[in-house]
Design a protein around this motif. Structure first.
Motif, PDB file in Angstrom:
ATOM      1  N   LEU A  60       0.826  -1.208   0.000  1.00  0.00           N
ATOM      2  CA  LEU A  60       0.000   0.000   0.000  1.00  0.00           C
ATOM      3  C   LEU A  60       0.864   1.264   0.000  1.00  0.00           C
ATOM      4  O   LEU A  60       0.617   2.212  -0.752  1.00  0.00           O
ATOM      5  N   ASN A  61       1.900   1.271   0.828  1.00  0.00           N
ATOM      6  CA  ASN A  61       2.770   2.446   0.907  1.00  0.00           C
ATOM      7  C   ASN A  61       3.452   2.753  -0.427  1.00  0.00           C
ATOM      8  O   ASN A  61       3.597   3.913  -0.799  1.00  0.00           O
ATOM      9  N   ASP A  62       3.858   1.698  -1.120  1.00  0.00           N
ATOM     10  CA  ASP A  62       4.496   1.892  -2.435  1.00  0.00           C
ATOM     11  C   ASP A  62       3.517   2.498  -3.432  1.00  0.00           C
ATOM     12  O   ASP A  62       3.881   3.343  -4.256  1.00  0.00           O
ATOM     13  N   VAL A  63       2.262   2.010  -3.358  1.00  0.00           N
ATOM     14  CA  VAL A  63       1.248   2.520  -4.276  1.00  0.00           C
ATOM     15  C   VAL A  63       1.024   4.010  -4.028  1.00  0.00           C
ATOM     16  O   VAL A  63       0.996   4.819  -4.961  1.00  0.00           O
ATOM     17  N   LEU A  64       0.897   4.380  -2.755  1.00  0.00           N
ATOM     18  CA  LEU A  64       0.670   5.788  -2.413  1.00  0.00           C
ATOM     19  C   LEU A  64       1.838   6.645  -2.902  1.00  0.00           C
ATOM     20  O   LEU A  64       1.651   7.712  -3.503  1.00  0.00           O
ATOM     21  N   LYS A  65       3.040   6.152  -2.664  1.00  0.00           N
ATOM     22  CA  LYS A  65       4.230   6.904  -3.056  1.00  0.00           C
ATOM     23  C   LYS A  65       4.304   7.064  -4.579  1.00  0.00           C
ATOM     24  O   LYS A  65       4.524   8.159  -5.090  1.00  0.00           O
ATOM     25  N   ALA A  66       4.058   5.969  -5.277  1.00  0.00           N
ATOM     26  CA  ALA A  66       4.164   5.990  -6.738  1.00  0.00           C
ATOM     27  C   ALA A  66       3.133   6.930  -7.358  1.00  0.00           C
ATOM     28  O   ALA A  66       3.389   7.570  -8.381  1.00  0.00           O
ATOM     29  N   LEU A  67       1.973   7.021  -6.727  1.00  0.00           N
ATOM     30  CA  LEU A  67       0.920   7.884  -7.268  1.00  0.00           C
ATOM     31  C   LEU A  67       0.977   9.289  -6.666  1.00  0.00           C
ATOM     32  O   LEU A  67       0.124  10.124  -6.967  1.00  0.00           O
ATOM     33  N   LYS A  68       1.985   9.500  -5.823  1.00  0.00           N
ATOM     34  CA  LYS A  68       2.133  10.810  -5.150  1.00  0.00           C
ATOM     35  C   LYS A  68       0.859  11.197  -4.402  1.00  0.00           C
ATOM     36  O   LYS A  68       0.355  12.320  -4.520  1.00  0.00           O
ATOM     37  N   LEU A  69       0.355  10.248  -3.635  1.00  0.00           N
ATOM     38  CA  LEU A  69      -0.830  10.511  -2.821  1.00  0.00           C
ATOM     39  C   LEU A  69      -0.425  10.565  -1.353  1.00  0.00           C
ATOM     40  O   LEU A  69       0.490   9.876  -0.924  1.00  0.00           O
ATOM     41  N   ARG A  70      -1.134  11.384  -0.612  1.00  0.00           N
ATOM     42  CA  ARG A  70      -0.771  11.648   0.786  1.00  0.00           C
ATOM     43  C   ARG A  70      -1.126  10.465   1.679  1.00  0.00           C
ATOM     44  O   ARG A  70      -0.370  10.069   2.548  1.00  0.00           O
ATOM     45  N   ASP A  71      -2.305   9.908   1.458  1.00  0.00           N
ATOM     46  CA  ASP A  71      -2.760   8.837   2.345  1.00  0.00           C
ATOM     47  C   ASP A  71      -3.795   7.964   1.631  1.00  0.00           C
ATOM     48  O   ASP A  71      -4.147   8.208   0.478  1.00  0.00           O
ATOM     49  N   ARG A  72      -4.305   6.975   2.360  1.00  0.00           N
ATOM     50  CA  ARG A  72      -5.259   6.033   1.784  1.00  0.00           C
ATOM     51  C   ARG A  72      -6.564   6.712   1.395  1.00  0.00           C
ATOM     52  O   ARG A  72      -7.211   6.313   0.425  1.00  0.00           O
ATOM     53  N   THR A  73      -6.939   7.741   2.137  1.00  0.00           N
ATOM     54  CA  THR A  73      -8.178   8.446   1.792  1.00  0.00           C
ATOM     55  C   THR A  73      -8.095   9.014   0.373  1.00  0.00           C
ATOM     56  O   THR A  73      -9.058   8.945  -0.394  1.00  0.00           O
ATOM     57  N   GLN A  74      -6.942   9.533   0.024  1.00  0.00           N
ATOM     58  CA  GLN A  74      -6.789  10.058  -1.337  1.00  0.00           C
ATOM     59  C   GLN A  74      -6.865   8.935  -2.372  1.00  0.00           C
ATOM     60  O   GLN A  74      -7.382   9.130  -3.474  1.00  0.00           O
ATOM     61  N   LEU A  75      -6.343   7.790  -2.009  1.00  0.00           N
ATOM     62  CA  LEU A  75      -6.414   6.644  -2.932  1.00  0.00           C
ATOM     63  C   LEU A  75      -7.876   6.229  -3.139  1.00  0.00           C
ATOM     64  O   LEU A  75      -8.299   5.930  -4.259  1.00  0.00           O
ATOM     65  N   ILE A  76      -8.625   6.234  -2.049  1.00  0.00           N
ATOM     66  CA  ILE A  76     -10.056   5.910  -2.139  1.00  0.00           C
ATOM     67  C   ILE A  76     -10.776   6.950  -3.004  1.00  0.00           C
ATOM     68  O   ILE A  76     -11.567   6.603  -3.886  1.00  0.00           O
ATOM     69  N   ASP A  77     -10.476   8.215  -2.758  1.00  0.00           N
ATOM     70  CA  ASP A  77     -11.103   9.278  -3.556  1.00  0.00           C
ATOM     71  C   ASP A  77     -10.803   9.082  -5.039  1.00  0.00           C
ATOM     72  O   ASP A  77     -11.685   9.237  -5.894  1.00  0.00           O
ATOM     73  N   LEU A  78      -9.573   8.736  -5.323  1.00  0.00           N
ATOM     74  CA  LEU A  78      -9.177   8.464  -6.713  1.00  0.00           C
ATOM     75  C   LEU A  78     -10.021   7.327  -7.288  1.00  0.00           C
ATOM     76  O   LEU A  78     -10.566   7.430  -8.393  1.00  0.00           O
ATOM     77  N   ALA A  79     -10.147   6.253  -6.501  1.00  0.00           N
ATOM     78  CA  ALA A  79     -10.907   5.086  -6.965  1.00  0.00           C
ATOM     79  C   ALA A  79     -12.369   5.455  -7.236  1.00  0.00           C
ATOM     80  O   ALA A  79     -12.966   4.963  -8.191  1.00  0.00           O
ATOM     81  N   ILE A  80     -12.909   6.315  -6.402  1.00  0.00           N
ATOM     82  CA  ILE A  80     -14.311   6.711  -6.577  1.00  0.00           C
ATOM     83  C   ILE A  80     -14.495   7.481  -7.895  1.00  0.00           C
ATOM     84  O   ILE A  80     -15.483   7.301  -8.599  1.00  0.00           O
ATOM     85  N   LEU A  81     -13.502   8.294  -8.246  1.00  0.00           N
ATOM     86  CA  LEU A  81     -13.584   8.978  -9.540  1.00  0.00           C
ATOM     87  C   LEU A  81     -13.560   7.970 -10.690  1.00  0.00           C
ATOM     88  O   LEU A  81     -14.207   8.153 -11.719  1.00  0.00           O
ATOM     89  N   LEU A  82     -12.816   6.901 -10.498  1.00  0.00           N
ATOM     90  CA  LEU A  82     -12.667   5.903 -11.566  1.00  0.00           C
ATOM     91  C   LEU A  82     -13.827   4.914 -11.613  1.00  0.00           C
ATOM     92  O   LEU A  82     -14.069   4.278 -12.630  1.00  0.00           O
ATOM     93  N   GLY A  83     -14.502   4.762 -10.496  1.00  0.00           N
ATOM     94  CA  GLY A  83     -15.594   3.804 -10.430  1.00  0.00           C
ATOM     95  C   GLY A  83     -15.291   2.646  -9.508  1.00  0.00           C
ATOM     96  O   GLY A  83     -14.270   1.988  -9.643  1.00  0.00           O
ATOM     97  N   THR A  84     -16.186   2.425  -8.540  1.00  0.00           N
ATOM     98  CA  THR A  84     -16.070   1.287  -7.626  1.00  0.00           C
ATOM     99  C   THR A  84     -17.358   0.478  -7.744  1.00  0.00           C
ATOM    100  O   THR A  84     -18.238   0.827  -8.518  1.00  0.00           O
ATOM    101  N   ASP A  85     -17.471  -0.581  -6.948  1.00  0.00           N
ATOM    102  CA  ASP A  85     -18.706  -1.372  -6.981  1.00  0.00           C
ATOM    103  C   ASP A  85     -19.916  -0.537  -6.573  1.00  0.00           C
ATOM    104  O   ASP A  85     -21.046  -0.857  -6.917  1.00  0.00           O
ATOM    105  N   LEU A  86     -19.665   0.523  -5.816  1.00  0.00           N
ATOM    106  CA  LEU A  86     -20.792   1.344  -5.360  1.00  0.00           C
ATOM    107  C   LEU A  86     -21.155   2.448  -6.352  1.00  0.00           C
ATOM    108  O   LEU A  86     -22.218   3.049  -6.260  1.00  0.00           O
TER     109      LEU A  86
END
Length: 349
Positions: free
Chosen positions: A216-242
């Motif tokens: 998870l930490n590598d993913v955040l770093k590679a995408l230049k995201l601050r934390d998991r919340t930003q990763l979730i926000d990104l995913a929501i823009l892209l589309g999740t099951d919800l």
DNA sequence: CTACCATA
DNA sequence: TATGGTAGG
């Protein structure tokens, strides 16, 4: 399913490919439904027909589960299978949508079969996946008889698996999807198959497939995201099951840029996405990933297999070949008897 | 997907 | 012993 678009943003450079040996002595919390659907997609006859017993009950998933699990155990990889619970109400729309897709694929499959177009029919058969309660119960029963822990999730299996990993009860979550990273798994293992070779869809080509570890930490770093919340926000823009469709017109690159620049969904909703209609309150979706339903009442225990029970289930009830099953049981017994010596170091590495 | 058998 | 093709239920 899941957040497939997210995968396109994750660079190869942080995907650590490993051999099975490097996963030795690790406990991995596997998304059971994810595995079962894989088996249903691939364990088929050339025309797409599933393996079935003499009463017409599907057995493809049991075959896949038995053999793959034994392979893991022979490599001293200790699986915890985590089964989905009741889907959250918010997922209803997506469930309905998937049912429609499946039914359409079923019709197409039947039609192409009638026309004698075997290969093409198979493609649609692979989309016409369904898991009945009986199939799930058989899978749970088989795993229990094999002496393996079966965990019932409160809702999402991926969420439960992620939290088990987060609590250090497992070394990683295991799934083909990336959702467990959103749910907070520190580590995700993909491609947990033995073969190494996989057929490219629609082509007669093969590629090497090895287990792949994502931190998870590598993913955040590679995408230049601050934390998991930003990763979730990104995913929501892209589309999740919800919110399966994401935001029309915003692909992976643009979505990433927006999160990096504006920092959060709140800011985006006030700013550039002011006029976007979400199918569901995006902040609710975020909260679902941050605080998913979780079942704290589970035990992780590895026992010696119940060989008679397995023969009863697979041979007598589901018409598996007795010699093959006995062969598998021999391997299983040996692998499970090596469990004790590797109990203590399972959480580290 | 994986086991198993035929083939070299 | 290694690989390819195919059955498995």
């Amino acid at each position: 399913m899941g957040v497939t678009e997210l995968g396109k943003l994750i660079p190869d450079s942080i995907r650590k490919t490993v051999d099975f040996a490097q996963l030795s002595n690790k406990i991995i919390a596997l998304d059971a439904y994810n595995a079962l659907y894989q088996f249903l997609a691939s364990i088929r006859q050339p025309d797409g027909t599933l393996l079935m017993d003499s009463r017409g009950r599907v057995t493809s998933h049991l075959s896949g589960l038995l053999y793959r699990t034994i392979n893991l155990l022979e490599n001293r990889i200790w699986p915890i299978y985590v089964f989905d619970g009741k889907p959250p109400e918010e997922k209803t729309l997506e469930i309905v949508r998937r049912r429609r897709v499946r039914e359409e694929a079923m019709d197409k499959w039947a039609k192409l079969l009638e026309e004698g177009k075997k290969e093409e029919a198979r493609k649609y058969a692979q989309r016409a996946l369904f898991l009945t309660d009986d199939m799930v119960n058989d899978a749970k029963k088989l795993l229990s008889l094999m002496g393996l822990p079966v965990v019932q999730a409160a809702a999402d299996g991926e969420a439960q698996a992620a939290l088990i990993a987060k609590e250090n009860k497992a070394w990683a979550a295991g799934s083909q999807d990336y959702d467990s990273l959103l749910f907070g798994a520190p580590r995700l293992v993909r491609n947990l198959t033995i073969t190494g070779r996989r057929k490219l869809p629609n082509k007669d080509e093969y590629i090497e497939v090895k287990p792949e570890i994502l931190e998870l930490n590598d993913v955040l770093k590679a995408l230049k995201l601050r934390d998991r919340t930003q990763l979730i926000d990104l995913a929501i823009l892209l589309g999740t099951d919800l919110n399966p469709d994401g935001i029309p017109g915003i692909g992976p690159q643009k979505a990433l840029k927006l999160i990096q620049e504006f920092g959060s969904l709140e800011k985006l909703i006030q700013g550039p996405l002011k006029n976007v209609q979400f199918s569901m309150d995006p902040l609710k979706i975020r909260d679902y990933f941050l605080n998913p339903p979780y079942n704290p009442n589970y035990t992780i225990e590895f026992r010696q297999p119940n060989e008679k029970g397995i023969i009863e289930l697979l041979v007598y009830e589901h018409d598996f070949n007795e010699d093959r099953v006995k062969n598998a049981l021999e391997r299983l017994r040996k692998a499970m008897s090596r469990r004790r010596e590797s109990t203590l170091d399972s959480f580290f590495g």
